[in-house]
Structure formats: structure tokens, C-alpha cells
Scaffold this motif. Sequence first.
Motif, PDB file in Angstrom:
ATOM      1  N   LEU A 150       8.617  -2.652   6.919  1.00 41.94           N
ATOM      2  CA  LEU A 150       7.660  -1.711   7.490  1.00 41.94           C
ATOM      3  C   LEU A 150       6.315  -2.381   7.731  1.00 41.94           C
ATOM      4  O   LEU A 150       5.665  -2.140   8.754  1.00 41.94           O
ATOM      5  N   GLU A 178       5.173  -1.828  11.462  1.00 40.49           N
ATOM      6  CA  GLU A 178       4.789  -0.434  11.240  1.00 40.49           C
ATOM      7  C   GLU A 178       4.449   0.295  12.523  1.00 40.49           C
ATOM      8  O   GLU A 178       4.631   1.506  12.647  1.00 40.49           O
ATOM      9  N   ARG A 215      10.194   1.935  12.098  1.00 42.08           N
ATOM     10  CA  ARG A 215       9.933   3.078  11.216  1.00 42.08           C
ATOM     11  C   ARG A 215      11.187   3.926  11.036  1.00 42.08           C
ATOM     12  O   ARG A 215      11.486   4.385   9.931  1.00 42.08           O
TER      13      ARG A 215
END
Length: 267
Positions: free
Chosen positions: A235, A239, A245
Motif C-alpha cells: 500500500l 497508495e 488499494r
Amino acid sequence: MKIHPTAVVDPKAEIHETVSIGPYTVIGPGVKIGADSEIGAHCALSGPTVIGEENRIGPFATVGAPPQDIKYRGEPTELVIGNRNIIREYASLHRGTVAGLGYSRIGDDNLLMAYVHVAHDCVIGNGVIMANAVTLAGHVLIEDRSIIGGLTAIQQFVRVGTFTYIGGMSGLSKDVPPYVVMAGVRKQMRIGGINQIGMRRAGFAPENIKKLQAAYKIIFRTPDLLLQEALERALEAGENYPEVRHLVDFFRNSKQGVLRQVDGSDD
């Protein structure tokens, strides 16, 4: 409305005037069929079932049958089918249960080939292809744009992630993460890498695919990391990318456990 004279349509069914119904088909009360849909010969449609517009249902299909659950006591659960689906011959699609969702749902633009079975409380997204004789047990979730090879069986409560490609004759007992290619049965289930071909054809940006590949390598090909640490690192690396995600969230939301075994091929 074009109804073959041998078809039997209950007066309590709601059929749009543009629907065509083939010979010897039986449609019961509580069935609603939207505009420009075609129902083939020898089909059995039971309610409560809602079928949207421009659907094509092949001969001998069973749509909206009661759930195959010994706890079912005739409750008015339903099957909801969206628009522009192709449901081929001998497919069987069942309603939900009160102990589950209360419904089974099929989205839009799906292709369910011959002998596909969709059990009670299943949810199928949009643009899914299920090849011949794919079998879903109860409470299965298939996310958008997945492709499932023929003769594949999926255990109850399993989830299949979006843009996943599953090879034929597979047997799934764990959740299959999104954006991957996989095949195999139970302990031999293996992931072969990211579904790059499918994602490119769908118009994913090269940068998004690249970030997803990086996250994939962290999660699946870094054996010294515990899963939670691998998810956090993946992540951090992507991100700002929705595909990364979604992949991480898919793991975090799993109740069945997510398939993480990989084969020895390169990505």
C-alpha cells in the motif's frame, strides 16, 4: 409480445410487450421480464424473479428456482438479473435464502455459457464470463470482468476478484485475489502472475499496471514478510493507485483466506 402458443405464462407474471417467449416454456407468478428480452424454448422461470432488459436466455434454462438448501421453507426470496446478459442452454440460476442475502444477483453484460450453475445467495458483477459447466456453490461473490474457465467449481462463500482469469477445471476453496491469473484445485491452486493481457485490453494505464505488478511482487513473492507487513508495504508503494488499494483491501476483508501460493514462472 411474441409468445409461442405452447408456452405457459402465468397471468401474474409481468412481461414487457417486446419480450419473445419460445415453445414449451413455463413462466410462473412473480416473474418480471424487461423490454427486448428473449426467452428460449423449454425454459422454466419461477418467481420472485426480476429480469432486466435485452437479456437472452437459451433453451432448457432454469431461472429463479428455489434454493437447493434443506433449511429453505418456501420464503419469498428472489433472483435479480440486470441487462444485456446472455444465459445459455441448461443454465440453472437459483434464488437466495433468508439465512443469507435473501437474494441472488447477476449484474449487466455477463455471459453464462451452457450448464453454468449459480446457487443461492450468489452475487455476480458486470462483464463476467463463465465458461461451460462452471459451478458456484452458495454465497459466492464474483467481481466485475472476471473470466472463469470451464468445469471450474467454486466452494461456498469464496470471492473471486475483479479482472481475475481462472483456468479451466479449477477448484476454488479460498478467495482468489483481483487482477491475477490462476489455476488448480485446492492445495494445488497456484497464481501465475498479474492478468496483464486482460488489463491492457480493458484500457488500464501502463503506469497503473506497473504499480500493481510492484505490489504483487511484495505480497506474493516476498516470502520472508508476514502477510500484514507485506500488505502495508504494498500500500505504501502504490497508495494513490485504485488497483493497489483494491488488492490490499481484498486481503484485509477476506473471511475465507486469500490464495497466496504462486507458481515458479516469471511475471
